[in-house]
Design a protein around this motif. Sequence first.
Motif, PDB file in Angstrom:
ATOM      1  N   UNK A 135       0.828  -1.209   0.000  1.00 31.37           N
ATOM      2  CA  UNK A 135       0.000   0.000   0.000  1.00 31.37           C
ATOM      3  C   UNK A 135       0.865   1.263   0.000  1.00 31.37           C
ATOM      4  N   UNK A 136       1.906   1.298   0.839  1.00 31.27           N
ATOM      5  CA  UNK A 136       2.709   2.528   0.972  1.00 31.27           C
ATOM      6  C   UNK A 136       3.631   2.735  -0.238  1.00 31.27           C
ATOM      7  N   UNK A 137       4.185   1.642  -0.751  1.00 37.15           N
ATOM      8  CA  UNK A 137       5.083   1.768  -1.909  1.00 37.15           C
ATOM      9  C   UNK A 137       4.324   1.738  -3.235  1.00 37.15           C
ATOM     10  N   UNK A 138       3.015   1.492  -3.151  1.00 33.21           N
ATOM     11  CA  UNK A 138       2.195   1.501  -4.363  1.00 33.21           C
ATOM     12  C   UNK A 138       2.542   0.380  -5.335  1.00 33.21           C
ATOM     13  N   UNK A 139       2.873  -0.804  -4.787  1.00 35.83           N
ATOM     14  CA  UNK A 139       3.170  -1.947  -5.664  1.00 35.83           C
ATOM     15  C   UNK A 139       2.281  -3.118  -5.286  1.00 35.83           C
ATOM     16  N   UNK A 140       2.051  -3.981  -6.272  1.00 32.46           N
ATOM     17  CA  UNK A 140       1.243  -5.166  -6.014  1.00 32.46           C
ATOM     18  C   UNK A 140       2.167  -6.296  -5.582  1.00 32.46           C
ATOM     19  N   UNK A 141       1.857  -6.933  -4.457  1.00 31.05           N
ATOM     20  CA  UNK A 141       2.709  -8.012  -3.957  1.00 31.05           C
ATOM     21  C   UNK A 141       2.225  -9.336  -4.540  1.00 31.05           C
ATOM     22  N   UNK A 142       3.092 -10.072  -5.238  1.00 30.34           N
ATOM     23  CA  UNK A 142       2.667 -11.369  -5.777  1.00 30.34           C
ATOM     24  C   UNK A 142       2.336 -12.335  -4.634  1.00 30.34           C
ATOM     25  N   UNK A 143       1.430 -13.235  -4.907  1.00 30.42           N
ATOM     26  CA  UNK A 143       1.016 -14.190  -3.868  1.00 30.42           C
ATOM     27  C   UNK A 143       2.163 -15.151  -3.549  1.00 30.42           C
ATOM     28  N   UNK A 144       2.655 -15.098  -2.307  1.00 28.48           N
ATOM     29  CA  UNK A 144       3.793 -15.948  -1.921  1.00 28.48           C
ATOM     30  C   UNK A 144       3.370 -17.122  -1.049  1.00 28.48           C
ATOM     31  N   UNK A 145       2.059 -17.305  -0.894  1.00 33.74           N
ATOM     32  CA  UNK A 145       1.597 -18.338   0.043  1.00 33.74           C
ATOM     33  C   UNK A 145       2.098 -19.725  -0.348  1.00 33.74           C
ATOM     34  N   UNK A 146       2.004 -20.075  -1.636  1.00 29.00           N
ATOM     35  CA  UNK A 146       2.414 -21.421  -2.057  1.00 29.00           C
ATOM     36  C   UNK A 146       3.895 -21.634  -1.855  1.00 29.00           C
ATOM     37  N   UNK A 147       4.681 -20.579  -2.169  1.00 31.40           N
ATOM     38  CA  UNK A 147       6.144 -20.685  -2.027  1.00 31.40           C
ATOM     39  C   UNK A 147       6.517 -20.945  -0.579  1.00 31.40           C
ATOM     40  N   UNK A 148       5.850 -20.226   0.355  1.00 35.36           N
ATOM     41  CA  UNK A 148       6.227 -20.398   1.760  1.00 35.36           C
ATOM     42  C   UNK A 148       5.810 -21.778   2.269  1.00 35.36           C
ATOM     43  N   UNK A 149       4.723 -22.339   1.694  1.00 32.89           N
ATOM     44  CA  UNK A 149       4.309 -23.683   2.104  1.00 32.89           C
ATOM     45  C   UNK A 149       5.373 -24.713   1.739  1.00 32.89           C
ATOM     46  N   UNK A 150       6.064 -24.475   0.624  1.00 29.63           N
ATOM     47  CA  UNK A 150       7.085 -25.425   0.175  1.00 29.63           C
ATOM     48  C   UNK A 150       8.430 -25.212   0.827  1.00 29.63           C
ATOM     49  N   UNK A 151       8.492 -24.247   1.750  1.00 34.34           N
ATOM     50  CA  UNK A 151       9.770 -23.991   2.425  1.00 34.34           C
ATOM     51  C   UNK A 151      10.716 -23.232   1.536  1.00 34.34           C
TER      52      UNK A 151
END
Length: 373
Positions: free
Chosen positions: A349-365
């Motif tokens: 929100x503050x930097x005005x950028x869209x954050x890609x969804x990292x949920x799957x990556x973090x699940x895989x370690x």
Amino acid sequence: MSSTAQATASTRRVVFPFTAIVGQEEMKLALLLNVIDPKIGGVMIMGDRGTGKSTTIRALADLLPEIPVVENDPFNSHPSDPELMGDDVRSNVQQGNNVPVVQRKVLMVDLPLGATEDRVCGTIDIEKALSEGVKAFEPGLLAKANRGILYVDEVNLLDDHLVDVLLDSAASGWNTVEREGISIRHPARFVLVGSGNPEEGELRPQLLDRFGMHAEIRTVKEPALRVQIVEQRSEFDQNPNPFLEKYQPQQDELQQRIISAQNLLPSVNLDYDLRVKISEVCADLDVDGLRGDIVTNRAAKAITAFEGRNEVTIDDIRRVITLCLRHRLRKDPLESIDSGYKVEKVFGRIFGVEIPELANASKNGTGIKTGVR
């Protein structure tokens, strides 16, 4: 590799190569950035048992380039930097005496869970001091860890007072031992790495805040990756030398990148507007104190240097800000969302950028790519 280097390598204990470690990108990145700029303030690694925490830290110490140290000095004193010298070496250098110098591997010192304060800080022999009039100091683990890595496994089970002592030394770069009116001070500059399993209890927030970065690691879920990790480990255990040779070019390349990044770091520039936005994120997240701002600035510069550039970009900040801030947020016991997600949301929100969804990556370690592999 020269014959001397080969001889040294053959007498050293074999360590699993850093570049062969699969996944756990977040932990690897945090460790590398702390090695490039030790003033980031260390890493707290929280995660499941058996996820390669100790293996990765030993591998990092083994990967680092050799450093010049004063021979037979208990503090691994630097031959020319007064901030990294013990008192005896400093007075020798000031008097213009020649000090013998050797090249040595960076030490990784393990802090045992039952260590006493004397074992950690060192002791003063009062009898000898009084009878012979000399400051009889028996150095502890902090002296041995100067200019190296101090690893505390299960840091959340360590006595709070000892954790305080470690964090004070890590922050100031000095260890002071006082007893019966006698005071001794020596350099203790080290990268502090703590690891723990959240199931065994959390660290107090005020102690957690003192660690520069916080990496969360989870068991790799993807079956193909798990098989790869098991096969690699078996291959290494059965025949370590051919395995090490296979990864030597990658190890050499990464070592060179670390040296280049350390040299480039002082000339890396972080634009004023970006610094203001980092502080906006910290204020918005209600982070106590200014450590979050300082560490994020340092880490963003370190990742920029690691990639061989001079100007910090928004993407550089995005890749480190969660590691620097997630453990500094006030925890709401009723909140179920991950604190990392909260940091990313405010950052976007503050930097005005869209954050890609990292949920799957973090699940895989896995997750942030360090470019190591």
